[in-house]
Enzyme design. Structure first.
Site, short mmCIF file in Angstrom:
data_model
loop_
_atom_site.label_atom_id
_atom_site.label_comp_id
_atom_site.label_asym_id
_atom_site.label_seq_id
_atom_site.Cartn_x
_atom_site.Cartn_y
_atom_site.Cartn_z
N TYR A 1 -2.52 -9.60 15.69
CA TYR A 1 -2.31 -8.70 14.52
C TYR A 1 -3.46 -7.79 14.72
O TYR A 1 -3.39 -6.48 14.63
CB TYR A 1 -2.52 -9.34 13.14
CG TYR A 1 -2.89 -8.25 11.99
CD1 TYR A 1 -2.06 -7.24 11.64
CD2 TYR A 1 -4.23 -8.22 11.47
CE1 TYR A 1 -2.48 -6.51 10.54
CE2 TYR A 1 -4.46 -7.41 10.68
CZ TYR A 1 -3.68 -6.53 10.14
OH TYR A 1 -4.18 -5.58 9.22
N ASN B 1 -10.53 -4.94 1.82
CA ASN B 1 -9.72 -5.76 1.30
C ASN B 1 -8.83 -5.26 0.04
O ASN B 1 -9.35 -5.43 -0.97
CB ASN B 1 -10.09 -7.37 1.06
CG ASN B 1 -10.45 -8.10 2.12
OD1 ASN B 1 -11.16 -7.72 3.19
ND2 ASN B 1 -10.00 -9.17 2.27
N ASN C 1 12.21 -0.88 6.78
CA ASN C 1 13.57 -1.43 7.29
C ASN C 1 13.58 -2.77 6.28
O ASN C 1 14.50 -3.85 6.50
CB ASN C 1 13.41 -2.20 8.86
CG ASN C 1 12.15 -3.15 8.87
OD1 ASN C 1 11.33 -3.27 7.89
ND2 ASN C 1 12.52 -3.68 9.92
N LEU C 2 12.82 -2.80 5.23
CA LEU C 2 12.77 -3.94 4.16
C LEU C 2 12.49 -5.24 4.62
O LEU C 2 13.04 -6.37 4.12
CB LEU C 2 14.05 -3.82 3.38
CG LEU C 2 14.28 -2.45 2.65
CD1 LEU C 2 15.94 -2.51 2.00
CD2 LEU C 2 13.36 -1.91 1.70
N LEU D 1 -5.99 -13.83 -0.57
CA LEU D 1 -6.70 -14.43 -1.76
C LEU D 1 -6.00 -14.04 -3.12
O LEU D 1 -5.75 -15.05 -3.85
CB LEU D 1 -8.27 -14.10 -1.73
CG LEU D 1 -9.02 -14.75 -2.75
CD1 LEU D 1 -8.91 -16.12 -2.63
CD2 LEU D 1 -10.52 -14.31 -2.88
N ILE E 1 0.76 -1.27 -0.15
CA ILE E 1 -0.05 0.21 -0.14
C ILE E 1 0.89 1.20 0.07
O ILE E 1 0.68 2.25 -0.79
CB ILE E 1 -0.87 0.13 1.43
CG1 ILE E 1 -1.71 -1.44 1.36
CG2 ILE E 1 -1.95 1.13 1.19
CD1 ILE E 1 -2.66 -1.47 2.51
N SER F 1 -7.79 -1.10 9.98
CA SER F 1 -8.18 -2.39 9.21
C SER F 1 -9.65 -2.44 9.78
O SER F 1 -10.07 -2.24 10.84
CB SER F 1 -7.52 -3.51 9.60
OG SER F 1 -8.12 -4.60 9.04
N LEU G 1 11.72 1.29 12.93
CA LEU G 1 11.11 2.39 13.72
C LEU G 1 10.66 1.96 15.03
O LEU G 1 10.61 2.67 15.99
CB LEU G 1 9.92 2.94 13.03
CG LEU G 1 10.13 3.66 11.67
CD1 LEU G 1 9.02 3.53 10.77
CD2 LEU G 1 10.23 5.35 12.22
N LYS H 1 -3.89 -3.52 15.70
CA LYS H 1 -4.62 -2.14 15.28
C LYS H 1 -5.67 -1.56 16.05
O LYS H 1 -5.62 -0.31 16.17
CB LYS H 1 -5.43 -2.84 13.92
CG LYS H 1 -4.64 -3.40 12.66
CD LYS H 1 -3.52 -2.21 12.14
CE LYS H 1 -2.78 -2.71 11.09
NZ LYS H 1 -1.66 -1.49 10.82
C1 UD1 Z 1 -7.00 -10.38 6.52
C2 UD1 Z 1 -7.35 -9.64 7.73
C3 UD1 Z 1 -7.30 -8.20 7.53
C4 UD1 Z 1 -6.00 -7.81 7.21
C5 UD1 Z 1 -5.49 -8.65 6.01
C6 UD1 Z 1 -4.19 -8.42 5.86
C7 UD1 Z 1 -9.13 -10.68 9.28
C8 UD1 Z 1 -10.41 -11.12 9.49
N1 UD1 Z 1 -8.80 -10.27 8.22
O1 UD1 Z 1 -8.16 -10.15 5.45
O2 UD1 Z 1 -7.48 -7.69 8.81
O3 UD1 Z 1 -6.01 -6.29 7.04
O4 UD1 Z 1 -5.80 -10.15 6.04
O5 UD1 Z 1 -3.61 -9.28 4.97
O6 UD1 Z 1 -8.30 -11.31 10.01
N2 UD1 Z 1 -9.29 -17.23 0.98
C9 UD1 Z 1 -9.32 -18.29 0.27
N3 UD1 Z 1 -8.16 -19.11 0.12
C10 UD1 Z 1 -7.00 -18.53 0.18
C11 UD1 Z 1 -6.95 -17.17 0.70
C12 UD1 Z 1 -7.95 -16.56 1.17
O7 UD1 Z 1 -10.20 -18.99 0.42
O8 UD1 Z 1 -6.09 -19.24 -0.27
C13 UD1 Z 1 -10.50 -16.35 1.49
C14 UD1 Z 1 -10.51 -16.29 2.95
O9 UD1 Z 1 -11.03 -17.29 3.60
C15 UD1 Z 1 -11.52 -14.92 2.72
C16 UD1 Z 1 -11.13 -14.10 1.65
O10 UD1 Z 1 -10.64 -15.28 0.59
O11 UD1 Z 1 -12.96 -15.30 2.96
C17 UD1 Z 1 -10.28 -13.12 1.79
O12 UD1 Z 1 -8.94 -13.53 2.42
P1 UD1 Z 1 -7.78 -12.70 2.76
O13 UD1 Z 1 -7.34 -12.18 1.36
O14 UD1 Z 1 -6.94 -13.64 3.41
O15 UD1 Z 1 -8.05 -11.32 3.33
P2 UD1 Z 1 -9.04 -11.40 4.62
O16 UD1 Z 1 -8.47 -12.63 5.54
O17 UD1 Z 1 -10.18 -10.84 4.70
#
Ligand code: UD1
Length: 338
Positions: free
Chosen positions: A150, A179, A32-33, A200, A12, A125, A59, A154
């Site tokens: 985590y 997201n 800090n990479l 995802l 971001i 978040s 930081l 926040k």
């Molecule tokens: C999560 C955190 C959010 C954080 C973000 C940072 C929670 C509830 N949310 O978002 O606060 O800022 O990560 O990275 O903790 N999914 C799959 N398969 C995968 C990966 C994800 O089905 O391999 C699904 C998940 O179950 C979810 C959706 O895709 O329903 C989005 O997942 P993801 O991209 O990991 O984001 P969040 O979990 O919503």
């Protein structure tokens, strides 16, 4: 106007640096990479024509942070992104998360006080809402007990900022992201997950390009139309632009309260299967995926009420889901060209 962007080489942060520079702000990055690559500086320069100033340190290091601010007391505002963000890892290594995410914030706030720097935009978040009772979720929804360390960092960070603001001249805007996905339209910057992605979108594009064998869809027995979980996906550039608007609001004294917080989403919820379908449509690729059990800690559905951000910030996300998934795909292809 000189803006410090902590975590400016991250996902971001890098998109925000581009938008800031394109609006004429001078940017200095501290990173800090630990979860990003120094090459991102050249990528930012390639898009915006300017290589931002950069310092590499942690930081959470009190002395180094104090020294940095002494040398840079002319900073007009700070956008603080630098933090760890892997939900699963935070459950196993909570102290790593509390130490890094909270110490860095405390150090920054102390240096702001010491050097008369008053403007802070904080990267928060939607995780602070947990599974909201009412959808879409507005900024007035109750904060729920965090599901992970985590998420807790926040929540605690927002409280630390709030308390500090009450006792000083500092003003703060917390931006609660839903997201963020996708990449800059140039495909020169984008998300660069180290190792196996948790999120995802990068998992989808890495599967399509052949880095991962198969995407696991976590659960199809949720109480949603197709059974998969619903999120409010927002294009990274729309999100980055909101940061510039937040900075402008602060430096132009347009804030109505000394601590404000805004939901940054599109207001639309999409299921995991809808994201996959969008990806398949724009890429022309058939995605190899299978339904597996739910992932621990996942909420069923959440999407934003964006009215407050739309009305107060005068900002509205513009890009569609197809534009998000296409930009993510173009970025993945470009990454794998060589
Ligand atoms: C999560 C955190 C959010 C954080 C973000 C940072 C929670 C509830 N949310 O978002 O606060 O800022 O990560 O990275 O903790 N999914 C799959 N398969 C995968 C990966 C994800 O089905 O391999 C699904 C998940 O179950 C979810 C959706 O895709 O329903 C989005 O997942 P993801 O991209 O990991 O984001 P969040 O979990 O919503």
């Amino acid at each position: 106007m000189k803006i410090l962007v902590t975590g400016g080489t991250g996902y971001i942060g890098s998109h925000t640096c581009v938008e800031l520079q394109q609006k004429g702000y001078e940017v200095i990055i501290v990173d800090n990479l630990s979860n990003s690559n120094i090459k991102v500086l050249d990528a930012i320069e390639k898009i915006s024509g300017i290589k931002p100033a950069f310092e590499n340190f942690d930081l959470a290091d009190t002395q180094k942070t104090a020294d940095f601010f002494k040398r840079n007391s002319d900073i007009d505002g700070i956008i603080h992104f630098a933090a760890f963000k892997a939900v699963g890892e935070s459950v196993n290594l909570p102290l790593k998360y509390y130490y890094n995410n909270l110490f860095s914030l405390v150090n920054i706030l102390q240096s702001m006080k010491d050097n008369g720097i008053d403007n802070l935009v904080f990267s928060s978040s939607c995780t602070v809402y947990g599974q909201p009772e009412k959808l879409p979720v507005s900024e007035n929804a109750p904060i729920q007990k965090a599901e992970s360390p985590y998420g807790n960092t926040k929540q605690i960070s927002e409280e630390i900022i709030f308390d500090t603001i009450k006792s000083s001249n500092i003003k703060g805007i917390a931006l609660r992201y839903f997201n963020p996905i996708g990449a800059h339209e140039s495909a020169i910057i984008g998300e660069l997950p180290l190792g196996v992605p948790n999120c995802l979108m990068p998992f989808i594009t890495q599967t399509a390009i052949g880095i991962r064998q198969q995407l696991s869809v976590f659960g199809d027995d949720y109480n949603t139309p197709d059974g998969t979980a619903i999120r409010d996906y927002i294009h990274i550039v729309d999100l980055a632009k909101a940061h510039v608007i937040a900075v402008e609001r602060m430096v132009n004294q347009k804030m109505k309260k000394t601590f404000e917080y805004f939901n940054l989403g599109t207001g639309n919820g999409y299921s995991v299967l809808e994201v996959i379908k969008s990806f398949e449509k724009v890429s022309g690729q058939k995605l190899n995926y299978q339904i597996v059990g739910r992932r621990a800690g996942d909420v069923e559905q959440v999407w934003a009420d964006t009215n407050f951000a739309n009305d107060e910030l005068g900002w509205k996300a513009q890009k569609s889901l197809d534009e998000m998934t296409l930009s993510a795909w173009n970025w993945e292809k470009k990454l794998n060209e060589n």
